[in-house]
Design a protein around this motif. Structure first.
Motif: not given
Length: 74
Positions: A2-15
């Motif tokens: 879902n969108t929330k999980k995808i966003l969390a993974v992308k934010c972690a990678a960007i960080a």
């Protein structure tokens, strides 16, 4: 996923990428701790399906392991 999980993974990678770009004045141990925290955050997010607790826990464990690995052997 879902969108929330995808966003969390992308934010972690960007960080992780942003934190590694700020390593110019750090010693080897500090760099290892930051790299470990970034890798741990991404791994924690993936293993727990994007859970914020899993991401933070992974970052903490990864940072500790990176710190220990980066210590100079005397």
């Amino acid at each position: 996923m879902n969108t929330k999980k995808i966003l969390a993974v992308k934010c972690a990678a960007i960080a992780a990428v942003l934190s590694l770009s700020a390593c110019a004045g750090m010693n080897n141990q500090d760099k290892s701790a930051v790299a470990g925290a970034g890798i741990g955050a991404v791994g924690g997010a993936v293993l727990t399906g994007g859970s914020p607790i899993g991401t933070v826990g992974g970052a903490a464990v990864g940072g500790f392991i990176g710190n220990e690995v980066g210590k100079k052997k005397e």
